[in-house]
Enzyme design. Structure first.
Site, PDB file in Angstrom:
ATOM      1  N   PHE A   9       0.807  -1.217   0.000  1.00 51.69           N
ATOM      2  CA  PHE A   9       0.000   0.000   0.000  1.00 51.69           C
ATOM      3  C   PHE A   9       0.846   1.276   0.000  1.00 51.69           C
ATOM      4  O   PHE A   9       0.376   2.335  -0.402  1.00 51.69           O
ATOM      5  CB  PHE A   9      -0.815   0.099   1.303  1.00 51.69           C
ATOM      6  CG  PHE A   9      -1.899  -0.912   1.498  1.00 51.69           C
ATOM      7  CD1 PHE A   9      -3.054  -0.865   0.724  1.00 51.69           C
ATOM      8  CD2 PHE A   9      -1.799  -1.883   2.487  1.00 51.69           C
ATOM      9  CE1 PHE A   9      -4.082  -1.771   0.943  1.00 51.69           C
ATOM     10  CE2 PHE A   9      -2.825  -2.793   2.701  1.00 51.69           C
ATOM     11  CZ  PHE A   9      -3.965  -2.740   1.928  1.00 51.69           C
ATOM     12  N   SER A  53      -3.556   2.331  -9.560  1.00 47.42           N
ATOM     13  CA  SER A  53      -4.449   3.487  -9.629  1.00 47.42           C
ATOM     14  C   SER A  53      -5.036   3.660 -11.017  1.00 47.42           C
ATOM     15  O   SER A  53      -4.399   3.327 -12.035  1.00 47.42           O
ATOM     16  CB  SER A  53      -3.624   4.727  -9.278  1.00 47.42           C
ATOM     17  OG  SER A  53      -4.267   5.906  -9.714  1.00 47.42           O
ATOM     18  N   ALA A  54      -6.223   4.232 -11.061  1.00 50.78           N
ATOM     19  CA  ALA A  54      -6.869   4.563 -12.332  1.00 50.78           C
ATOM     20  C   ALA A  54      -6.047   5.574 -13.128  1.00 50.78           C
ATOM     21  O   ALA A  54      -6.233   5.685 -14.340  1.00 50.78           O
ATOM     22  CB  ALA A  54      -8.259   5.143 -12.067  1.00 50.78           C
ATOM     23  N   THR A  55      -5.139   6.288 -12.461  1.00 48.47           N
ATOM     24  CA  THR A  55      -4.331   7.278 -13.176  1.00 48.47           C
ATOM     25  C   THR A  55      -3.421   6.622 -14.216  1.00 48.47           C
ATOM     26  O   THR A  55      -2.923   7.313 -15.099  1.00 48.47           O
ATOM     27  CB  THR A  55      -3.455   8.101 -12.207  1.00 48.47           C
ATOM     28  OG1 THR A  55      -2.705   7.202 -11.401  1.00 48.47           O
ATOM     29  CG2 THR A  55      -4.287   9.004 -11.328  1.00 48.47           C
ATOM     30  N   TYR A  78       2.561  11.268 -10.176  1.00 48.20           N
ATOM     31  CA  TYR A  78       1.950  10.201  -9.373  1.00 48.20           C
ATOM     32  C   TYR A  78       1.510   9.042 -10.257  1.00 48.20           C
ATOM     33  O   TYR A  78       1.864   7.877 -10.026  1.00 48.20           O
ATOM     34  CB  TYR A  78       0.749  10.748  -8.590  1.00 48.20           C
ATOM     35  CG  TYR A  78      -0.122   9.661  -8.015  1.00 48.20           C
ATOM     36  CD1 TYR A  78       0.305   8.927  -6.919  1.00 48.20           C
ATOM     37  CD2 TYR A  78      -1.353   9.342  -8.599  1.00 48.20           C
ATOM     38  CE1 TYR A  78      -0.482   7.899  -6.412  1.00 48.20           C
ATOM     39  CE2 TYR A  78      -2.135   8.321  -8.096  1.00 48.20           C
ATOM     40  CZ  TYR A  78      -1.701   7.602  -7.009  1.00 48.20           C
ATOM     41  OH  TYR A  78      -2.475   6.583  -6.522  1.00 48.20           O
ATOM     42  N   LYS A  82       2.867   4.932 -10.674  1.00 48.52           N
ATOM     43  CA  LYS A  82       2.051   3.710 -10.628  1.00 48.52           C
ATOM     44  C   LYS A  82       2.247   2.880 -11.897  1.00 48.52           C
ATOM     45  O   LYS A  82       2.309   1.657 -11.846  1.00 48.52           O
ATOM     46  CB  LYS A  82       0.572   4.061 -10.419  1.00 48.52           C
ATOM     47  CG  LYS A  82       0.275   4.667  -9.046  1.00 48.52           C
ATOM     48  CD  LYS A  82       0.470   3.663  -7.915  1.00 48.52           C
ATOM     49  CE  LYS A  82       0.301   4.285  -6.548  1.00 48.52           C
ATOM     50  NZ  LYS A  82       0.536   3.343  -5.434  1.00 48.52           N
ATOM     51  N   LEU A 129     -10.758  15.293  -2.349  1.00 49.67           N
ATOM     52  CA  LEU A 129     -12.040  15.991  -2.290  1.00 49.67           C
ATOM     53  C   LEU A 129     -12.830  15.748  -1.000  1.00 49.67           C
ATOM     54  O   LEU A 129     -13.237  16.705  -0.321  1.00 49.67           O
ATOM     55  CB  LEU A 129     -12.895  15.588  -3.515  1.00 49.67           C
ATOM     56  CG  LEU A 129     -14.300  16.175  -3.570  1.00 49.67           C
ATOM     57  CD1 LEU A 129     -14.254  17.695  -3.663  1.00 49.67           C
ATOM     58  CD2 LEU A 129     -15.070  15.586  -4.755  1.00 49.67           C
ATOM     59  N   ARG A 224      -6.814  22.249 -11.466  1.00 55.92           N
ATOM     60  CA  ARG A 224      -5.603  21.833 -10.749  1.00 55.92           C
ATOM     61  C   ARG A 224      -4.702  21.076 -11.721  1.00 55.92           C
ATOM     62  O   ARG A 224      -5.162  20.124 -12.369  1.00 55.92           O
ATOM     63  CB  ARG A 224      -6.019  20.929  -9.580  1.00 55.92           C
ATOM     64  CG  ARG A 224      -4.908  20.505  -8.670  1.00 55.92           C
ATOM     65  CD  ARG A 224      -5.446  19.725  -7.485  1.00 55.92           C
ATOM     66  NE  ARG A 224      -6.072  18.453  -7.864  1.00 55.92           N
ATOM     67  CZ  ARG A 224      -6.549  17.559  -6.999  1.00 55.92           C
ATOM     68  NH1 ARG A 224      -6.499  17.817  -5.704  1.00 55.92           N
ATOM     69  NH2 ARG A 224      -7.082  16.432  -7.419  1.00 55.92           N
ATOM     70  N   ASP A 227      -4.904  17.144 -13.240  1.00 51.70           N
ATOM     71  CA  ASP A 227      -6.258  16.580 -13.269  1.00 51.70           C
ATOM     72  C   ASP A 227      -6.732  16.348 -14.702  1.00 51.70           C
ATOM     73  O   ASP A 227      -6.401  17.115 -15.604  1.00 51.70           O
ATOM     74  CB  ASP A 227      -7.255  17.535 -12.588  1.00 51.70           C
ATOM     75  CG  ASP A 227      -7.270  17.384 -11.074  1.00 51.70           C
ATOM     76  OD1 ASP A 227      -6.696  16.397 -10.563  1.00 51.70           O
ATOM     77  OD2 ASP A 227      -7.867  18.255 -10.410  1.00 51.70           O
TER      78      ASP A 227
HETATM   79  N1  UDP Z   1     -11.211  18.389  -6.194  1.00 52.83           N
HETATM   80  C1  UDP Z   1     -11.718  19.652  -5.936  1.00 52.83           C
HETATM   81  N2  UDP Z   1     -11.359  20.269  -4.752  1.00 52.83           N
HETATM   82  C2  UDP Z   1     -10.535  19.695  -3.835  1.00 52.83           C
HETATM   83  C3  UDP Z   1     -10.029  18.404  -4.109  1.00 52.83           C
HETATM   84  C4  UDP Z   1     -10.390  17.792  -5.308  1.00 52.83           C
HETATM   85  O1  UDP Z   1     -12.458  20.222  -6.743  1.00 52.83           O
HETATM   86  O2  UDP Z   1     -10.247  20.312  -2.788  1.00 52.83           O
HETATM   87  C5  UDP Z   1     -11.623  17.686  -7.438  1.00 52.83           C
HETATM   88  C6  UDP Z   1     -10.474  17.312  -8.354  1.00 52.83           C
HETATM   89  O3  UDP Z   1     -10.184  18.370  -9.245  1.00 52.83           O
HETATM   90  C7  UDP Z   1     -11.037  16.059  -9.044  1.00 52.83           C
HETATM   91  C8  UDP Z   1     -11.907  15.416  -7.975  1.00 52.83           C
HETATM   92  O4  UDP Z   1     -12.218  16.474  -7.048  1.00 52.83           O
HETATM   93  O5  UDP Z   1     -11.880  16.419 -10.130  1.00 52.83           O
HETATM   94  C9  UDP Z   1     -11.225  14.279  -7.218  1.00 52.83           C
HETATM   95  O6  UDP Z   1      -9.974  14.732  -6.743  1.00 52.83           O
HETATM   96  P1  UDP Z   1      -9.140  13.946  -5.660  1.00 52.83           P
HETATM   97  O7  UDP Z   1      -7.906  14.750  -5.341  1.00 52.83           O
HETATM   98  O8  UDP Z   1      -9.995  13.562  -4.499  1.00 52.83           O
HETATM   99  O9  UDP Z   1      -8.745  12.574  -6.369  1.00 52.83           O
HETATM  100  P2  UDP Z   1      -7.934  12.297  -7.743  1.00 52.83           P
HETATM  101  O10 UDP Z   1      -8.975  11.961  -8.768  1.00 52.83           O
HETATM  102  O11 UDP Z   1      -7.150  13.533  -8.077  1.00 52.83           O
HETATM  103  O12 UDP Z   1      -7.069  11.139  -7.399  1.00 52.83           O
END
Ligand code: UDP
Length: 268
Positions: A9, A53-55, A78, A82, A129, A224, A227
């Site tokens: 993890f 990760s989905a990334t 990031y 992965k 988020l 951001r 993203d």
């Molecule tokens: N997000 C947001 N405000 C925050 C944190 C995240 O609007 O304070 C948005 C971010 O742009 C993405 C979604 O929420 O569209 C999920 O972001 P998170 O960082 O939770 O996970 P990620 O998909 O980046 O791994």
């Protein structure tokens, strides 16, 4: 007793932060994985479950993404770590015939255990988020910053596949069992862990308000870096092969996150 499997993890895990401090991400995530694999070889521990990760899918051409979707150039350091670790594991298994691994590609894990005794406690300002939402609701943050409302999505805010963390954790038990029972179809397997449903930031805010009765103040901020606009999982392979399925409904998940936040802020 002999160690039979390792669940790997440990990693830094924030997309946006990885754009700011790439070397910390590459160093921490890659070197630790290499060291762990070396130790597994030295001690002959033959099974690994890896938190991927989905990334790794980068900017997907087609939605939902299946495990066969191409891993395109990652949109952040990031995501790149992965991708690289998955390749390192694959190459290591290739030359160690008694080794097996399963990479679990997490979409967006959220929520807490229903007892409110186990949950996530980010250090400093939350990068993800849902912890930001719960900290806003409890008054630690003034307002939620929504990063971008001009994405190519129905309401303009980013769309992700939010999976309950307890559901997600069950998949690790299934993966370990699959390895130990020799049910794997090949020495390296990949499974998506998501719900199969894409939800926007705005939809998460609205669902949180409905589930908890709390009002979330928010403001729109610029996008951001790192993203992407939209990603969600095809989970049919995980459902069929791993015998795993997301079960806990979104509102229950968001309520669990809220109960956890309240519980940890209680004065002792
Ligand atoms: N997000 C947001 N405000 C925050 C944190 C995240 O609007 O304070 C948005 C971010 O742009 C993405 C979604 O929420 O569209 C999920 O972001 P998170 O960082 O939770 O996970 P990620 O998909 O980046 O791994």
């Amino acid at each position: 007793p002999k160690l039979e499997a390792i669940v790997h993890f440990a990693a830094l895990k924030a997309v946006g932060e990885s754009v700011e401090i790439p070397l910390d991400y590459y160093y921490n995530n890659l070197v630790s994985s290499i060291n762990l694999l070396r130790a597994m070889i030295d001690y002959n521990i033959p099974n690994m479950v890896f938190s991927s990760s989905a990334t790794v899918y980068g900017l997907p051409d087609k939605l939902p993404v299946t495990e066969d979707s191409p891993t395109k150039k990652a949109n952040s350091p990031y995501g790149n770590t992965k991708q690289i670790i998955e390749e390192i594991i694959f190459d290591t298994i290739n030359v160690n015939s008694n080794f097996k691994a399963i990479s679990l590609r997490y979409f967006n894990p959220i929520g807490a255990h229903k007892t409110a005794l186990i949950g996530e406690l980010p250090q400093g300002v939350p990068l993800n988020l849902v912890p930001y939402v719960t900290q806003t609701a409890i008054g630690i943050r003034d307002h939620l910053r929504i990063f971008g409302n001009d994405y190519n999505t129905p309401d303009g805010t980013g769309v992700r596949d939010y999976i309950n963390v307890v559901d997600l954790s069950r998949a690790h038990v299934d993966a370990i069992k699959r390895l130990l029972d020799n049910k794997s179809k090949s020495n390296y397997e990949i499974f998506n862990l998501g719900t199969g449903k894409g939800l926007s930031v705005m939809e998460i805010v609205k669902s949180f308000e409905k589930a908890t009765g709390q009002k979330i103040k928010y403001k729109i901020y610029p996008r951001r870096p790192g993203d992407i606009d939209i990603v969600y999982a095809d989970t049919s392979y995980s459902n069929r092969e791993l015998g795993w399925k997301s079960e806990i409904p979104l509102e229950e998940t968001l309520l669990s996150a809220w109960n956890w936040e309240k519980n940890i802020r209680k004065k002792s």
